[in-house]
Design an enzyme around this catalytic site. Structure first.
Site, PDB file in Angstrom:
ATOM      1  N   ARG A 102       0.819  -1.212   0.000  1.00  0.00           N
ATOM      2  CA  ARG A 102       0.000   0.000   0.000  1.00  0.00           C
ATOM      3  C   ARG A 102       0.858   1.270   0.000  1.00  0.00           C
ATOM      4  NH1 ARG A 102      -3.144   1.730  -2.686  1.00  0.00           N
ATOM      5  NH2 ARG A 102      -4.096  -0.324  -2.548  1.00  0.00           N
ATOM      6  N   LYS A 137       1.750  25.066  -4.425  1.00  0.00           N
ATOM      7  CA  LYS A 137       0.507  24.450  -3.957  1.00  0.00           C
ATOM      8  C   LYS A 137       0.690  22.931  -3.936  1.00  0.00           C
ATOM      9  CE  LYS A 137      -2.346  28.272  -5.579  1.00  0.00           C
ATOM     10  NZ  LYS A 137      -3.367  28.745  -6.526  1.00  0.00           N
ATOM     11  N   LYS A 169       3.666  40.155  -3.650  1.00  0.00           N
ATOM     12  CA  LYS A 169       2.239  40.067  -3.971  1.00  0.00           C
ATOM     13  C   LYS A 169       1.508  41.281  -3.405  1.00  0.00           C
ATOM     14  CE  LYS A 169       1.986  35.066  -4.491  1.00  0.00           C
ATOM     15  NZ  LYS A 169       1.122  33.888  -4.269  1.00  0.00           N
ATOM     16  N   GLU A 197       4.101  40.251  -8.659  1.00  0.00           N
ATOM     17  CA  GLU A 197       2.750  39.981  -9.143  1.00  0.00           C
ATOM     18  C   GLU A 197       2.058  41.303  -9.458  1.00  0.00           C
ATOM     19  OE1 GLU A 197      -0.099  37.041  -7.152  1.00  0.00           O
ATOM     20  OE2 GLU A 197      -0.862  38.995  -6.514  1.00  0.00           O
ATOM     21  N   ASP A 218      -1.213  38.460 -13.168  1.00  0.00           N
ATOM     22  CA  ASP A 218      -2.180  37.680 -12.407  1.00  0.00           C
ATOM     23  C   ASP A 218      -3.610  37.887 -12.887  1.00  0.00           C
ATOM     24  OD1 ASP A 218      -2.854  35.929 -10.230  1.00  0.00           O
ATOM     25  OD2 ASP A 218      -3.612  37.683  -9.157  1.00  0.00           O
TER      26      ASP A 218
END
Length: 281
Positions: A102, A137, A169, A197, A218
């Protein structure tokens, strides 16, 4: 085969993952049902068409529990294979193989899922001149592995963390007062790579004048991106980001941006359907 990734301790990962599965009692099912001297052969295969990633990591789980296990790799990471393709053959102690199964499958399914989705995005922008980037992310603790998987799928790694480039940002700008001041502070701190950004074209010139080395455009529409790329005129690399999907990425890439970054390739990739079939020796 020796497998290593900078910043990743394979042995520690295997030990921690197996400890999570085994707890204090171990694999009680295999210990009760499988004779200690039993041996198995096994074939790992894919039930999906996939881009492969993580085979050597999966094999490390079997080797950890049975140092004498025989492992035959049938494909390499990064290979695009059809549904039904055999990926790996194993022969060794049955209990060890079942105990490691597993953990090994979870790893190769997750990483191959990321590589497969990444390959789909990379394929959509082939020929545009744009390069696909991943993002931060990622699942905590798995960033190095997940970014390895995106490379296997055809992406280029963006920042590995908060340490390897400045990323200014809107919240940084809000505290600094304006884009130019935020960039000046980063430059004064001696940071070589300063990514900024911007969400409107009027931020571009102040950012560049202050020393930005990379502009992240962005959530801009393709017409806005074309205008921004024209205004920037190749002075720094450009990156389109925000809400990019398989349906929209090609139009975004065709605007002339240097990069397109996509969080979904790590954040939303489904696990590949990969299985392990055993036979007694």
């Amino acid at each position: 085969m020796s497998f290593s990734l900078p910043g990743f301790d394979l042995d520690a990962f295997v030990v921690a993952t197996l400890a999570e599965d085994l707890g204090e009692g171990g694999d009680v099912t295999s210990a009760a049902v499988i004779p200690e001297d039993a041996r198995f052969t096994a074939v790992m295969d894919t039930r999906d068409a996939i881009t492969v990633a993580g085979l050597e990591i999966a094999a490390a789980f079997f080797r950890a529990l049975d140092p004498d296990v025989r492992v035959e790799m049938l494909v390499e990471d990064g290979a695009q294979v059809a549904k039904g393709t055999d990926l790996m053959r194993l022969e060794g102690r049955a209990r060890a193989m079942l105990t490691a199964e597993r953990s090994a499958l979870n790893t190769v399914q997750h990483l191959s899922g990321i590589a497969t989705l990444t390959r789909a995005y990379a394929g959509r922008i082939a020929g545009t001149g744009a390069t696909l980037l991943d993002t931060r992310k990622t699942i905590p603790g798995l960033r190095v592995l997940e970014k390895y998987a995106t490379r296997m799928g055809g992406a280029k790694n963006h920042r590995m963390g908060l340490w390897d480039a400045a990323m200014i940002k809107d919240n940084h700008v809000a505290v600094a007062g304006n884009v130019g001041e935020a960039v000046r502070r980063a430059k004064a701190a001696g940071i070589a790579e300063i990514i900024v950004e911007v969400d409107s074209v009027d931020q571009i010139e102040p950012a560049l004048a202050a020393g930005a080395t990379h502009l992240l455009l962005d959530n801009m529409t393709p017409p806005m991106l074309r205008g921004a790329v024209t205004l920037i005129g190749g002075r720094v690399p450009t990156e389109a980001s925000g809400g990019v999907t398989l349906e929209t990425i090609r139009a975004i890439a065709e605007t002339g941006v240097t990069y397109v970054s996509v969080g979904r390739i790590t954040q939303s990739a489904p696990a590949a359907d990969i299985g392990l079939d055993f036979s007694p020796v």
